[in-house]
Design a protein around this motif. Structure first.
Motif, mmCIF file in Angstrom:
data_model
loop_
_atom_site.group_PDB
_atom_site.id
_atom_site.type_symbol
_atom_site.label_atom_id
_atom_site.label_comp_id
_atom_site.label_asym_id
_atom_site.label_seq_id
_atom_site.Cartn_x
_atom_site.Cartn_y
_atom_site.Cartn_z
ATOM 1 N N UNK A 146 36.386 -3.949 -25.982
ATOM 2 C CA UNK A 146 37.014 -2.716 -26.458
ATOM 3 C C UNK A 146 36.937 -2.575 -27.964
ATOM 4 N N UNK A 147 37.217 -3.659 -28.663
ATOM 5 C CA UNK A 147 37.155 -3.627 -30.122
ATOM 6 C C UNK A 147 35.738 -3.343 -30.608
ATOM 7 N N UNK A 148 34.770 -4.048 -30.037
ATOM 8 C CA UNK A 148 33.375 -3.814 -30.425
ATOM 9 C C UNK A 148 32.931 -2.393 -30.085
ATOM 10 N N UNK A 149 33.338 -1.921 -28.908
ATOM 11 C CA UNK A 149 32.969 -0.575 -28.491
ATOM 12 C C UNK A 149 33.521 0.493 -29.413
ATOM 13 N N UNK A 150 34.794 0.415 -29.733
ATOM 14 C CA UNK A 150 35.383 1.410 -30.631
ATOM 15 C C UNK A 150 34.795 1.316 -32.035
ATOM 16 N N UNK A 172 34.449 11.377 -30.031
ATOM 17 C CA UNK A 172 33.390 12.229 -29.510
ATOM 18 C C UNK A 172 33.250 11.946 -28.014
ATOM 19 N N UNK A 173 32.297 12.577 -27.372
ATOM 20 C CA UNK A 173 32.090 12.414 -25.934
ATOM 21 C C UNK A 173 31.848 10.961 -25.557
ATOM 22 N N UNK A 174 31.021 10.250 -26.351
ATOM 23 C CA UNK A 174 30.730 8.841 -26.052
ATOM 24 C C UNK A 174 31.990 7.995 -26.122
ATOM 25 N N UNK A 175 32.844 8.258 -27.114
ATOM 26 C CA UNK A 175 34.092 7.523 -27.257
ATOM 27 C C UNK A 175 35.051 7.788 -26.106
ATOM 28 N N UNK A 176 35.076 9.019 -25.630
ATOM 29 C CA UNK A 176 35.946 9.353 -24.501
ATOM 30 C C UNK A 176 35.464 8.675 -23.219
ATOM 31 N N UNK A 177 34.160 8.660 -23.000
ATOM 32 C CA UNK A 177 33.608 7.986 -21.820
ATOM 33 C C UNK A 177 33.877 6.491 -21.894
ATOM 34 N N UNK A 178 33.697 5.911 -23.086
ATOM 35 C CA UNK A 178 33.997 4.489 -23.266
ATOM 36 C C UNK A 178 35.473 4.206 -22.970
ATOM 37 N N UNK A 179 36.364 5.080 -23.425
ATOM 38 C CA UNK A 179 37.797 4.909 -23.181
ATOM 39 C C UNK A 179 38.109 4.951 -21.692
ATOM 40 N N UNK A 204 37.568 -2.094 -38.229
ATOM 41 C CA UNK A 204 37.915 -3.186 -37.302
ATOM 42 C C UNK A 204 39.394 -3.137 -36.918
ATOM 43 N N UNK A 205 40.263 -2.889 -37.876
ATOM 44 C CA UNK A 205 41.696 -2.838 -37.584
ATOM 45 C C UNK A 205 42.016 -1.673 -36.651
ATOM 46 N N UNK A 206 41.450 -0.514 -36.933
ATOM 47 C CA UNK A 206 41.688 0.642 -36.070
ATOM 48 C C UNK A 206 41.084 0.442 -34.684
ATOM 49 N N UNK A 207 39.951 -0.256 -34.612
ATOM 50 C CA UNK A 207 39.334 -0.530 -33.313
ATOM 51 C C UNK A 207 40.205 -1.459 -32.476
ATOM 52 N N UNK A 227 31.706 0.295 -32.924
ATOM 53 C CA UNK A 227 30.326 0.758 -33.010
ATOM 54 C C UNK A 227 30.107 2.158 -32.418
ATOM 55 N N UNK A 228 30.820 2.516 -31.372
ATOM 56 C CA UNK A 228 30.627 3.835 -30.754
ATOM 57 C C UNK A 228 31.357 4.922 -31.542
#
Length: 77
Positions: free
Chosen positions: A23-27, A58-65, A35-38, A29-30
């Protein structure tokens, strides 16, 4: 019996740490969060606290979530 119990605990901890790391890496980089906010975004997502997003997604971040929520609910359950 104790050995089986310990192995299940180790597996559960490893899966939880994997979800937090992914999750941290995804937020980071996507969604290009710091890092703290991720980490913060990952924690509030997997614990289903539901605070507002740290930054716009964005759309990618919402799909990742969506995938992060589904995977974390199954793993933590």
């Amino acid at each position: 019996m104790i050995r089986l119990f310990r192995s299940k605990i180790y597996i559960a901890i490893a899966l939880m740490l994997t979800v937090l790391l992914a999750g941290t890496l995804g937020y980071h980089f996507i969604s290009e969060l710091s890092w703290l906010n991720a980490i913060y975004m990952t924690i509030i997502t997997v614990t289903t606290v539901g605070f507002n997003e740290v930054g716009p997604l964005e759309t990618e971040g919402k799909i990742f979530t969506i995938f992060l929520i589904i995977s974390s609910v199954f793993i933590f359950a």
